[in-house]
Design a protein around this motif. Sequence first.
Motif, PDB file in Angstrom:
ATOM      1  N   PHE A 149       0.832  -1.203   0.000  1.00  0.00           N
ATOM      2  CA  PHE A 149       0.000   0.000   0.000  1.00  0.00           C
ATOM      3  C   PHE A 149       0.869   1.256   0.000  1.00  0.00           C
ATOM      4  O   PHE A 149       0.512   2.285  -0.577  1.00  0.00           O
ATOM      5  N   LEU A 150       2.049   1.168   0.605  1.00  0.00           N
ATOM      6  CA  LEU A 150       2.927   2.337   0.687  1.00  0.00           C
ATOM      7  C   LEU A 150       3.456   2.734  -0.689  1.00  0.00           C
ATOM      8  O   LEU A 150       3.851   3.884  -0.898  1.00  0.00           O
ATOM      9  N   GLU A 151       3.487   1.762  -1.639  1.00  0.00           N
ATOM     10  CA  GLU A 151       3.944   2.097  -2.983  1.00  0.00           C
ATOM     11  C   GLU A 151       3.002   3.078  -3.674  1.00  0.00           C
ATOM     12  O   GLU A 151       3.402   3.800  -4.590  1.00  0.00           O
ATOM     13  N   LEU A 152       1.733   3.082  -3.243  1.00  0.00           N
ATOM     14  CA  LEU A 152       0.744   3.958  -3.869  1.00  0.00           C
ATOM     15  C   LEU A 152       0.753   5.363  -3.282  1.00  0.00           C
ATOM     16  O   LEU A 152       0.055   6.243  -3.790  1.00  0.00           O
ATOM     17  N   SER A 160       3.944  11.724   1.283  1.00  0.00           N
ATOM     18  CA  SER A 160       2.873  11.239   2.162  1.00  0.00           C
ATOM     19  C   SER A 160       3.167   9.881   2.774  1.00  0.00           C
ATOM     20  O   SER A 160       2.342   9.364   3.534  1.00  0.00           O
ATOM     21  N   VAL A 161       4.319   9.266   2.430  1.00  0.00           N
ATOM     22  CA  VAL A 161       4.652   7.942   2.975  1.00  0.00           C
ATOM     23  C   VAL A 161       4.704   7.948   4.497  1.00  0.00           C
ATOM     24  O   VAL A 161       4.114   7.064   5.148  1.00  0.00           O
ATOM     25  N   GLU A 187      -6.784  12.808   5.242  1.00  0.00           N
ATOM     26  CA  GLU A 187      -6.530  12.960   3.812  1.00  0.00           C
ATOM     27  C   GLU A 187      -5.072  12.646   3.512  1.00  0.00           C
ATOM     28  O   GLU A 187      -4.169  13.071   4.247  1.00  0.00           O
ATOM     29  N   VAL A 188      -4.852  11.902   2.417  1.00  0.00           N
ATOM     30  CA  VAL A 188      -3.512  11.474   2.015  1.00  0.00           C
ATOM     31  C   VAL A 188      -3.410  11.639   0.505  1.00  0.00           C
ATOM     32  O   VAL A 188      -4.387  11.415  -0.230  1.00  0.00           O
ATOM     33  N   ASP A 189      -2.225  12.029   0.041  1.00  0.00           N
ATOM     34  CA  ASP A 189      -1.973  12.137  -1.392  1.00  0.00           C
ATOM     35  C   ASP A 189      -1.386  10.820  -1.893  1.00  0.00           C
ATOM     36  O   ASP A 189      -0.268  10.428  -1.510  1.00  0.00           O
ATOM     37  N   LEU A 190      -2.158  10.089  -2.718  1.00  0.00           N
ATOM     38  CA  LEU A 190      -1.695   8.848  -3.328  1.00  0.00           C
ATOM     39  C   LEU A 190      -1.360   9.107  -4.795  1.00  0.00           C
ATOM     40  O   LEU A 190      -1.585  10.194  -5.316  1.00  0.00           O
ATOM     41  N   ARG A 191      -0.846   8.065  -5.437  1.00  0.00           N
ATOM     42  CA  ARG A 191      -0.595   8.103  -6.873  1.00  0.00           C
ATOM     43  C   ARG A 191      -1.145   6.830  -7.497  1.00  0.00           C
ATOM     44  O   ARG A 191      -0.892   5.725  -7.002  1.00  0.00           O
ATOM     45  N   ARG A 192      -1.915   6.980  -8.581  1.00  0.00           N
ATOM     46  CA  ARG A 192      -2.377   5.819  -9.323  1.00  0.00           C
ATOM     47  C   ARG A 192      -1.185   5.065  -9.919  1.00  0.00           C
ATOM     48  O   ARG A 192      -0.073   5.572  -9.966  1.00  0.00           O
ATOM     49  N   LEU A 193      -1.460   3.849 -10.362  1.00  0.00           N
ATOM     50  CA  LEU A 193      -0.379   3.060 -10.957  1.00  0.00           C
ATOM     51  C   LEU A 193       0.189   3.723 -12.205  1.00  0.00           C
ATOM     52  O   LEU A 193       1.347   3.492 -12.563  1.00  0.00           O
TER      53      LEU A 193
END
Length: 768
Positions: A178-181, A186-187, A205-211
Amino acid sequence: MTASSPTVASSTDDLYREVLQVAPIATAVLDRAGLVVACNRVFVELVQVPARKAVGEPFLGWLARSSEREAFGRAFMGLRDKEPGHGFVLDVGLVPMLGPRVDCVVRAHRLGDGHVTVTCHPADGKTASPEAELGLAVTRSLDALDQGMMLVDLDSKIVHANPAAITLLGEAIAGRSFLELADPDSVPQLTRALTVARAGSWQGEVDLRRLDGEPLPVELSVAAGTGPAVVLVRDIRERRRRAFEERLVSQVDRCLVSSPDPRQSVLAACAALGGGLGCERITVLVRVGGAWVRWPWENGAARRSVPLVHVEPPETWNEAQELQPLSPDDPMVQGCFGALEPSCTVHRVPLRAPSRVVGHLLLVPGREIWDARDRSLIGGLAGQIALGLANGLLAIETRELAAYQAMVLDQTTVLLNSVDAEGRVVTWNRASEQALGISGGAALGGRLGIDVAPAAEPEQWASLWRTLLRDGVVAREVTLLGDPSLPAAKREVPLHVEARLLRDGEEIRGAVIVGLDLRERRALERQVLRSQKLAAVGLLAAGIAHEINNPLSGVVGYSKLLLERPLPDNVREKVEKIARSGERCRKIVEGVLLFSRQQDGGERRRVDLRGLIDRVLSIGEYQWRMHNIRIIRELDDSVVISADADQIEQVMLNLLSNAADAMPRGGTVQVALRRTEDGGAELTVADQGHGIPEEIQARIFDPFFSTKEIGKGTGLGLAISYGIVQDHGGDIVVRSAPGHGATFVVTLPASGKPVAPPATGPPGAAPP
């Protein structure tokens, strides 16, 4: 497609032919009302209803229990407003037309055109354990959620993701950490969230990144225990976008009212828009007073307005309705921003007010590429800025018109003011300030003639106002009193007043009052009268002085001859009286002759006044010392002007003689000489005598006027001095108060040429 449409209608075949032909399980297509619009053969066999009767029937009619119908109806209604591809799964029992109840798993999916496909999977009859049934029910429920859900194990690996989470984050997220996303920044926050959730739950709220690398801000709700953590993921891009747009609109609104200067407020609003969308440079083109100017915003601040030279926005710009790109080579762009990189793009949007295009907004974007929503936002805010600009231009034009009118009023030499219907001052021009010594700020709002510049005779002003209200126009002379700080001699201001009412129909809105300062005219009248008097005296002196001087010379000469002979004492006393009286008469005649001759002007040459004063003081120094009079000199090194030296000496002797006569018991006389800014000279003679009363100061320069005892003066000394100074183009004034001595100030120009009579009129009291 309606419920009455035939099962095998051509439109249905076109839409669902492939699905209905290849589907190996019972399938029906429902419209938004839940009515069957199409079904396949397997479905007809399951419910044991002819195809023509199945079409148009509600699907709920084949559900066995009311709870199942309620659950299906609720899930179906919720599915109608969702995106294509969403669905739900329910365990229901179907009741065929013939035969027992059939337990099925119903799976519903929303199609792109708004219809819903329903597949019915009959149960195989095997009985699962309660735990398995519960797990299956939970899995089905989670898969039916429109919100992303993932199961994350203790090693932060995603072990399960529902369809919504896969759609949101990417197809191959299962098995990844999950941390890869998480966005790199934000890690730490996500790690802390998973750690905190082990003891309870965490939300934030967290900033993720799609694949595929696209940034994705989400709201996470994490709950965990000893097993996998349940992570609910909600996409908040739309929420953040709405918040950004609302914040930007609010900021633009605040900027438009942030400054009384429309240029500052409009540019601040444009800067807020450009800053929010990552613009590098901003310029507003606007027509002010018939000419195009540009208002630039650079380095975080509004710059001065720059007129557009040789270029103007073309008329075709006004026809555009939305954001338009411009080439860096466009002359208009180069005129506003100078040379730009070829790869740079400039965008223009018209600032369209309700009635017209009031300007153009030019934006140089940064690295971000604007999408359709950004462009729509710019267009909406441009309309908002255009409305503020239109109001600002109206304010600018109104302010410039008011400033122009005020400038015109201030350039007039007459008092030109306006009052409201109750006589309160509305406008107050510069001539009024100068004449009455009352500033515009102090005058505004006060009643003219009462609170502001009260009339010397209140009834006279009241009569003027009554006449104005009755006749609508009035003209008469009144005397107003200036500011109390003015000298008493200058506080009374005689005016010729003309006033006219301002009407709006029958309603009186106010009045315009024009006042002509009569002091200059009256001063000129007095000066003309004085000149006429001096001319008459000069003619009289020229006509009779010689006639008087001849017999008078005989009287004085014979009396002196008699005194050289031995005479009885009583006769000698009488002859001495005759000689003294004759000598006095002779001096008077000489003074008259001198007065008449000084009108000629004399010969001008360069004169060093310091040396002249030294000579005059040396002549009378012994005599003044004998009368206990001390002379103090304050002289510049050298002041040279063009003058008649003999006449200036006579002026100095007259002034010094008067100063000595004013101090019979002795005292100090100060004599000062300084060079003026225009190269002329200022002579000052100040004594410590008894002073000159204010009421006679205006008369001391009249011929034959004297305050000395009879026999001690002819009354011509100051009149002669005044004539000499005036003939040299200068002036002489006196400052005095009873008991505080007198100070005479003589100003002489460098040229020594006479000038037009000064506006202040004849000599008199000078300001202290």
